[in-house]
Scaffold this active site. Sequence first.
Site, mmCIF file in Angstrom:
data_model
loop_
_atom_site.group_PDB
_atom_site.id
_atom_site.type_symbol
_atom_site.label_atom_id
_atom_site.label_comp_id
_atom_site.label_asym_id
_atom_site.label_seq_id
_atom_site.Cartn_x
_atom_site.Cartn_y
_atom_site.Cartn_z
ATOM 1 N N GLY A 134 0.834 -1.192 0.000
ATOM 2 C CA GLY A 134 0.000 0.000 0.000
ATOM 3 C C GLY A 134 0.864 1.235 0.000
ATOM 4 O O GLY A 134 2.066 1.171 -0.289
ATOM 5 N N ASP B 158 -14.384 0.260 6.946
ATOM 6 C CA ASP B 158 -13.673 0.163 5.671
ATOM 7 C C ASP B 158 -13.761 -1.256 5.108
ATOM 8 O O ASP B 158 -12.773 -1.815 4.643
ATOM 9 C CB ASP B 158 -12.201 0.569 5.847
ATOM 10 N N ALA C 128 2.694 0.774 3.711
ATOM 11 C CA ALA C 128 2.930 -0.527 4.320
ATOM 12 C C ALA C 128 3.078 -1.606 3.261
ATOM 13 O O ALA C 128 2.516 -1.504 2.165
ATOM 14 C CB ALA C 128 1.794 -0.891 5.269
#
Length: 278
Positions: free
Chosen positions: A14, A129, A17
């Site tokens: 990402g 999310d 990360a």
Amino acid sequence: NLDSYDLGQIIGKGGFASVYRAIHRTSGREVAIKITEKDRMSQLGMTERIANEVKIHSTLPHHHNVINVISTFEDDHNIYLVMDLCVKGNLYKELRRKKRFAEPEAKHVIKQLLSAVSHLHREGIVHRDLKLSNILIEAPPVSNITHKREREGKAGLDYYTIKICDFGLAIQIEHPDEEHFTLCGTPNYIAPEIADHKAHGYPVDLWSIGCLFYTLVVGSPPFEQRISIEEKSDDHHGSHNNTTVFKNMKSSDYNIPEEVTLSTQGKHFLSSLLDWNP
């Protein structure tokens, strides 16, 4: 610390990360390690996000459909989350491969999602999310699944064991009347009250599950049918398309394409969850 593990291939990446396969040197256990860069998080003003993820995972009781964090540690540069390894990736990649899920396959996934979300809500946690890339696939024993399919007359269908991950945007609700207003999540899956900057709570996760069910059986999100799953990323944030998503969302403007066969119960499930009034 990291010296206890042999890092393998990268399996996810990402903005701040990366996730690696790894083997614990002493036990030989295969795990996934999420490595988050402290400097990058600080630059983006998102230091609290990883702290929140670690805090929630450290207090959350185990559930078989929620990713298990085995341990956490940090050094001067990174924060490390050692987690269960889900070898089949996530639902976003799987949907790209399959194009569309049969209703029984989607139903099996959603049933597990509802079980996991019910567990989170009992613990006072709202995920906020839920999306395809935050739902990992754990490969169950092949023989067990094969026998189950044969018994039920559903050979050839894919039944996955799934696990929810990524609690960076999750919140812990301490009081029943507590209100939150933060705009967060991914446009294709966030509830109208979040998009409108209104107070929100547990129902936002159920809206997301409605969007997920539609996306699995149709192959694209409910309020952005013109963009197929192959043409966009799961985290698409184009402002024009966001406006379209929110406009369609508020008018409950979604339809089920003629080529998709969905049961009466499935249609009712969708209309019950994709209701603008929480």
